[in-house]
Design a protein around this motif. Structure first.
Motif, PDB file in Angstrom:
ATOM      1  N   UNK A   1       0.979  -1.124   0.127  1.00 43.25           N
ATOM      2  CA  UNK A   1       0.058  -0.043  -0.058  1.00 43.25           C
ATOM      3  C   UNK A   1       1.045   1.307   0.102  1.00 43.25           C
ATOM      4  N   UNK A   2       0.480   2.136  -0.960  1.00 40.52           N
ATOM      5  CA  UNK A   2       1.414   3.376  -0.943  1.00 40.52           C
ATOM      6  C   UNK A   2       0.765   4.671  -0.529  1.00 40.52           C
ATOM      7  N   UNK A   3       1.005   5.652   0.195  1.00 42.31           N
ATOM      8  CA  UNK A   3       0.481   6.539   0.636  1.00 42.31           C
ATOM      9  C   UNK A   3       0.366   7.565  -0.499  1.00 42.31           C
ATOM     10  N   UNK A   4      -0.517   8.564  -0.351  1.00 40.82           N
ATOM     11  CA  UNK A   4      -0.643   9.746  -1.284  1.00 40.82           C
ATOM     12  C   UNK A   4       0.626  10.362  -1.206  1.00 40.82           C
ATOM     13  N   UNK A   5       1.230  10.604  -0.157  1.00 38.93           N
ATOM     14  CA  UNK A   5       2.437  11.613  -0.209  1.00 38.93           C
ATOM     15  C   UNK A   5       3.448  10.586  -1.099  1.00 38.93           C
ATOM     16  N   UNK A   6       3.706   9.486  -0.997  1.00 41.83           N
ATOM     17  CA  UNK A   6       4.638   8.574  -1.825  1.00 41.83           C
ATOM     18  C   UNK A   6       4.266   8.506  -3.261  1.00 41.83           C
ATOM     19  N   UNK A   7       3.062   8.498  -3.492  1.00 48.38           N
ATOM     20  CA  UNK A   7       2.331   8.516  -4.968  1.00 48.38           C
ATOM     21  C   UNK A   7       2.709   9.777  -5.645  1.00 48.38           C
ATOM     22  N   UNK A   8       2.619  11.031  -4.937  1.00 49.45           N
ATOM     23  CA  UNK A   8       2.883  12.193  -5.462  1.00 49.45           C
ATOM     24  C   UNK A   8       4.424  12.340  -5.824  1.00 49.45           C
ATOM     25  N   UNK A   9       5.134  11.927  -4.654  1.00 46.58           N
ATOM     26  CA  UNK A   9       6.531  12.222  -4.703  1.00 46.58           C
ATOM     27  C   UNK A   9       7.253  11.370  -5.789  1.00 46.58           C
ATOM     28  N   UNK A  10       6.530  10.245  -6.131  1.00 44.33           N
ATOM     29  CA  UNK A  10       7.036   9.319  -7.286  1.00 44.33           C
ATOM     30  C   UNK A  10       7.164  10.065  -8.460  1.00 44.33           C
ATOM     31  N   UNK A  11       6.416  11.043  -8.617  1.00 44.22           N
ATOM     32  CA  UNK A  11       6.024  11.411 -10.037  1.00 44.22           C
ATOM     33  C   UNK A  11       7.143  12.827 -10.431  1.00 44.22           C
ATOM     34  N   UNK A  12       7.735  12.581 -11.551  1.00 46.21           N
ATOM     35  CA  UNK A  12       8.662  13.510 -12.069  1.00 46.21           C
ATOM     36  C   UNK A  12       7.786  14.545 -12.938  1.00 46.21           C
ATOM     37  N   UNK A  13       7.499  15.811 -12.285  1.00 48.77           N
ATOM     38  CA  UNK A  13       6.563  16.679 -12.848  1.00 48.77           C
ATOM     39  C   UNK A  13       7.566  17.538 -13.884  1.00 48.77           C
ATOM     40  N   UNK A  14       8.724  17.379 -13.996  1.00 50.57           N
ATOM     41  CA  UNK A  14       9.533  18.021 -14.998  1.00 50.57           C
ATOM     42  C   UNK A  14       9.609  17.220 -16.237  1.00 50.57           C
ATOM     43  N   UNK A  15       9.010  16.271 -16.281  1.00 53.22           N
ATOM     44  CA  UNK A  15       8.812  15.275 -17.309  1.00 53.22           C
ATOM     45  C   UNK A  15       8.582  15.877 -18.600  1.00 53.22           C
ATOM     46  N   UNK A  16       9.113  15.778 -19.799  1.00 53.30           N
ATOM     47  CA  UNK A  16       8.741  16.335 -20.895  1.00 53.30           C
ATOM     48  C   UNK A  16       8.184  15.641 -22.139  1.00 53.30           C
ATOM     49  N   UNK A  17       7.477  14.364 -21.658  1.00 52.77           N
ATOM     50  CA  UNK A  17       7.066  13.440 -22.375  1.00 52.77           C
ATOM     51  C   UNK A  17       5.885  13.938 -23.097  1.00 52.77           C
ATOM     52  N   UNK A  18       5.474  13.574 -24.209  1.00 51.19           N
ATOM     53  CA  UNK A  18       4.310  14.415 -24.967  1.00 51.19           C
ATOM     54  C   UNK A  18       3.100  13.440 -24.100  1.00 51.19           C
ATOM     55  N   UNK A  19       3.277  12.236 -23.807  1.00 49.70           N
ATOM     56  CA  UNK A  19       2.314  11.374 -23.237  1.00 49.70           C
ATOM     57  C   UNK A  19       2.748  10.653 -22.010  1.00 49.70           C
ATOM     58  N   UNK A  20       2.056  10.356 -21.054  1.00 45.61           N
ATOM     59  CA  UNK A  20       2.245   9.567 -19.908  1.00 45.61           C
ATOM     60  C   UNK A  20       1.053   8.715 -19.605  1.00 45.61           C
ATOM     61  N   UNK A  21       1.413   7.265 -19.325  1.00 45.06           N
ATOM     62  CA  UNK A  21       0.317   6.293 -18.932  1.00 45.06           C
ATOM     63  C   UNK A  21       0.631   6.009 -17.797  1.00 45.06           C
ATOM     64  N   UNK A  22      -0.407   6.327 -16.640  1.00 41.95           N
ATOM     65  CA  UNK A  22      -0.222   5.774 -14.995  1.00 41.95           C
ATOM     66  C   UNK A  22      -0.876   4.476 -14.965  1.00 41.95           C
ATOM     67  N   UNK A  23      -0.194   3.759 -14.878  1.00 41.23           N
ATOM     68  CA  UNK A  23      -0.825   2.332 -14.967  1.00 41.23           C
ATOM     69  C   UNK A  23      -1.084   1.973 -13.246  1.00 41.23           C
ATOM     70  N   UNK A  24      -2.373   2.000 -13.134  1.00 41.25           N
ATOM     71  CA  UNK A  24      -3.008   1.568 -11.876  1.00 41.25           C
ATOM     72  C   UNK A  24      -3.507   0.324 -11.686  1.00 41.25           C
ATOM     73  N   UNK A  25      -3.019  -0.909 -12.437  1.00 44.34           N
ATOM     74  CA  UNK A  25      -3.531  -2.363 -12.634  1.00 44.34           C
ATOM     75  C   UNK A  25      -3.408  -3.045 -11.301  1.00 44.34           C
ATOM     76  N   UNK A  26      -2.553  -2.461 -10.447  1.00 48.63           N
ATOM     77  CA  UNK A  26      -2.307  -3.211  -9.273  1.00 48.63           C
ATOM     78  C   UNK A  26      -2.727  -2.328  -8.024  1.00 48.63           C
ATOM     79  N   UNK A  27      -3.532  -1.671  -8.342  1.00 44.86           N
ATOM     80  CA  UNK A  27      -3.840  -0.507  -7.465  1.00 44.86           C
ATOM     81  C   UNK A  27      -5.255  -0.419  -7.173  1.00 44.86           C
ATOM     82  N   UNK A  28      -5.539   0.038  -6.039  1.00 45.51           N
ATOM     83  CA  UNK A  28      -6.968   0.291  -5.702  1.00 45.51           C
ATOM     84  C   UNK A  28      -7.437   1.750  -4.852  1.00 45.51           C
ATOM     85  N   UNK A  29      -7.932   2.569  -5.704  1.00 43.32           N
ATOM     86  CA  UNK A  29      -8.232   3.771  -5.181  1.00 43.32           C
ATOM     87  C   UNK A  29      -9.341   3.743  -4.150  1.00 43.32           C
ATOM     88  N   UNK A  30      -8.933   4.132  -2.649  1.00 45.57           N
ATOM     89  CA  UNK A  30      -9.768   3.916  -1.749  1.00 45.57           C
ATOM     90  C   UNK A  30     -10.770   5.117  -1.297  1.00 45.57           C
TER      91      UNK A  30
END
Length: 81
Positions: A1-30
């Motif tokens: 289980x990941x915390x909200x803080x961990x999730x946000x911290x894991x994202x590189x907001x300086x990413x310059x990709x044109x498209x990002x896919x966030x794979x939540x296959x093994x996650x559950x939004x509670x």
């Protein structure tokens, strides 16, 4: 289980990709805090011109996001969170 803080911290907001896919296959939004974290991630990446897709949401998570997410609304801005 990941915390909200961990999730946000894991994202590189300086990413310059044109498209990002966030794979939540093994996650559950509670709860609304998880939806708010996803909103923050999606909206912040969109501000940088990135197209963001969520992939693999289970049915209950998808329903919760459909009900509560701001990023799905036209003209959504980060200031909502």
């Amino acid at each position: 289980m990941a915390s909200v803080t961990d999730l946000i911290a894991s994202i590189d907001f300086k990413e310059t990709a044109k498209e990002v896919v966030i794979d939540l296959t093994h996650a559950h939004v509670w709860d609304d805090s998880a939806v708010a974290a996803i909103d923050k991630i999606v909206l912040k990446l969109r501000e940088n011109g990135t197209v963001v897709r969520l992939h693999g949401l289970n049915e209950p998570s998808s329903h919760l996001i459909d009900r509560l997410a701001v990023h799905k609304q036209e003209g959504a801005k980060l200031s909502g969170h």
